[in-house]
Design a protein around this motif. Structure first.
Motif, mmCIF file in Angstrom:
data_model
loop_
_atom_site.group_PDB
_atom_site.id
_atom_site.type_symbol
_atom_site.label_atom_id
_atom_site.label_comp_id
_atom_site.label_asym_id
_atom_site.label_seq_id
_atom_site.Cartn_x
_atom_site.Cartn_y
_atom_site.Cartn_z
ATOM 1 N N PHE A 132 0.793 -1.006 0.005
ATOM 2 C CA PHE A 132 -0.044 -0.058 -0.052
ATOM 3 C C PHE A 132 0.683 1.258 0.118
ATOM 4 O O PHE A 132 0.359 2.441 -0.563
ATOM 5 N N ILE A 133 2.022 1.268 0.541
ATOM 6 C CA ILE A 133 3.083 2.280 0.619
ATOM 7 C C ILE A 133 3.702 2.214 -0.679
ATOM 8 O O ILE A 133 4.016 3.182 -1.523
ATOM 9 N N GLU A 134 4.364 1.271 -1.172
ATOM 10 C CA GLU A 134 4.973 1.047 -2.498
ATOM 11 C C GLU A 134 4.202 1.583 -3.577
ATOM 12 O O GLU A 134 4.756 2.089 -4.568
ATOM 13 N N LYS A 135 3.123 1.204 -3.654
ATOM 14 C CA LYS A 135 2.153 1.574 -4.791
ATOM 15 C C LYS A 135 1.147 2.740 -4.527
ATOM 16 O O LYS A 135 0.603 3.328 -5.343
ATOM 17 N N LYS A 136 1.698 3.841 -3.364
ATOM 18 C CA LYS A 136 1.211 5.079 -3.012
ATOM 19 C C LYS A 136 -0.144 4.796 -3.005
ATOM 20 O O LYS A 136 -1.101 5.921 -3.745
ATOM 21 N N ARG A 137 -0.801 4.081 -2.306
ATOM 22 C CA ARG A 137 -2.314 4.015 -2.327
ATOM 23 C C ARG A 137 -3.077 5.057 -1.473
ATOM 24 O O ARG A 137 -4.205 5.108 -1.540
ATOM 25 N N LEU A 138 -2.225 5.708 -0.695
ATOM 26 C CA LEU A 138 -2.924 6.774 0.231
ATOM 27 C C LEU A 138 -2.525 8.125 -0.407
ATOM 28 O O LEU A 138 -1.578 8.418 -1.188
ATOM 29 N N ALA A 139 -3.451 9.264 0.237
ATOM 30 C CA ALA A 139 -3.208 10.430 -0.134
ATOM 31 C C ALA A 139 -1.758 10.906 0.285
ATOM 32 O O ALA A 139 -1.121 10.316 1.183
ATOM 33 N N VAL A 140 -1.247 11.914 -0.414
ATOM 34 C CA VAL A 140 0.342 12.147 -0.075
ATOM 35 C C VAL A 140 0.790 12.499 1.136
ATOM 36 O O VAL A 140 1.498 11.825 1.864
ATOM 37 N N TRP A 141 -0.243 13.284 1.901
ATOM 38 C CA TRP A 141 0.083 13.863 3.442
ATOM 39 C C TRP A 141 0.175 12.645 4.231
ATOM 40 O O TRP A 141 1.152 12.304 4.846
ATOM 41 N N THR A 142 -1.031 11.706 3.886
ATOM 42 C CA THR A 142 -1.127 10.632 4.825
ATOM 43 C C THR A 142 -0.064 9.524 4.653
ATOM 44 O O THR A 142 0.407 9.022 5.370
ATOM 45 N N HIS A 143 0.213 9.421 3.317
ATOM 46 C CA HIS A 143 1.400 8.568 2.972
ATOM 47 C C HIS A 143 2.646 8.740 3.720
ATOM 48 O O HIS A 143 3.382 7.850 4.514
ATOM 49 N N ASN A 144 3.114 10.031 3.654
ATOM 50 C CA ASN A 144 4.254 10.504 4.298
ATOM 51 C C ASN A 144 4.311 10.593 5.822
ATOM 52 O O ASN A 144 5.188 9.884 6.595
ATOM 53 N N LYS A 145 3.164 10.699 6.399
ATOM 54 C CA LYS A 145 2.826 10.538 7.700
ATOM 55 C C LYS A 145 2.877 9.218 8.396
ATOM 56 O O LYS A 145 3.385 8.877 9.294
ATOM 57 N N ALA A 146 2.194 8.141 7.545
ATOM 58 C CA ALA A 146 2.356 6.897 7.713
ATOM 59 C C ALA A 146 3.869 6.525 7.983
ATOM 60 O O ALA A 146 4.344 5.545 8.922
ATOM 61 N N ILE A 147 4.675 6.744 6.986
ATOM 62 C CA ILE A 147 5.906 6.463 6.899
ATOM 63 C C ILE A 147 6.578 7.208 8.228
ATOM 64 O O ILE A 147 7.419 6.382 8.903
ATOM 65 N N GLN A 148 6.399 8.093 8.334
ATOM 66 C CA GLN A 148 6.917 8.960 9.622
ATOM 67 C C GLN A 148 6.770 8.067 10.805
ATOM 68 O O GLN A 148 7.771 7.663 11.753
ATOM 69 N N LYS A 149 5.546 7.792 11.247
ATOM 70 C CA LYS A 149 5.004 7.135 12.335
ATOM 71 C C LYS A 149 5.693 5.838 12.302
ATOM 72 O O LYS A 149 6.192 5.390 13.715
#
Length: 227
Positions: free
Chosen positions: A187-204
């Motif tokens: 889901f992260i590799e394929k960028k399935r989330l909105a950009v801000w949410t994607h980056n925040k998920a990675i941060q957390k």
């Protein structure tokens, strides 16, 4: 019992000022300033009293602490059907992340099958904290032995302009990366989330002690640059 009077007896004004900073969406005069352990203790006593039903139906409440009491009381109800009924009556009145996140009924652990259709309904709600609550229930109850890939799909499909919904989506996927890494990673590799949410998920996820050093390094490479 005069609940508001009892809450005022427990008031800590400095703590109230601290809470105002954590809950900027709430009016300052709606926060009394009562510490959580005292609220939990008060909720236990109120739930066992003859006044429980009257308090639970006296909506909307005036103070943040009254909503906290309601959340803790609902979380303590041991009968699933009654707990669900009180929860549904209260959800639309939840107006902040703290009340939403701290309302975690223990009885739900034994009734996950019945809970799942309710979660799917809450996910469709236009109400910020109902949607946030739904995602938190998926995070709390469906990332371990009852995990299924379809639950990740449910959360990934959510799109919102609300900060508190998007933060919960990020928290959910960060937790999924900690508990179900192989399933969550695409889901992260394929960028399935909105950009801000994607980056925040990675941060957390990178802040989590449950994610390996190697996984954190790889996740860092998957951040989306914003221009």
């Amino acid at each position: 019992m005069d609940v508001q009077a009892e809450l005022l007896k427990l008031q800590d004004k400095k703590y109230g000022q601290f809470q105002q900073k954590l809950l900027p969406a709430l009016a300052p005069d709606s926060i009394i300033g009562v510490r959580t352990p005292e609220l939990r203790q008060m909720a236990k006593g109120l739930l066992k009293s003859d006044e429980a039903a009257a308090f639970l139906t006296a909506l909307p409440h005036k103070f943040f602490e009254e909503n906290q009491l309601q959340a803790f009381m609902i979380a303590g109800i041991k009968d699933y059907d009654l707990c669900l009924r009180e929860l549904k009556a209260f959800l639309s009145y939840v107006d902040n992340w703290a009340t939403c996140d701290q309302m975690s009924p223990q009885v739900f652990k034994k009734h996950r099958g019945a809970l799942l259709p309710e979660i799917k309904t809450w996910l469709q709600s236009p109400h910020t904290y109902t949607k946030r609550f739904a995602i938190k229930m998926l995070m709390d109850h469906f990332l371990d032995e009852d995990f299924d890939l379809s639950y990740l799909e449910l959360v990934a499909a959510v799109r919102s302009e609300e900060y508190y919904v998007n933060m919960m989506i990020a928290w959910y996927f960060a937790t999924a990366l900690a508990k179900q890494y192989e399933a969550a990673l695409p889901f992260i590799e394929k960028k399935r989330l909105a950009v801000w949410t994607h980056n925040k998920a990675i941060q957390k996820a990178r802040e989590s002690y449950r994610v390996s050093v190697a996984a954190k390094a790889y996740l860092q490479q998957l951040k989306i640059k914003q221009g």
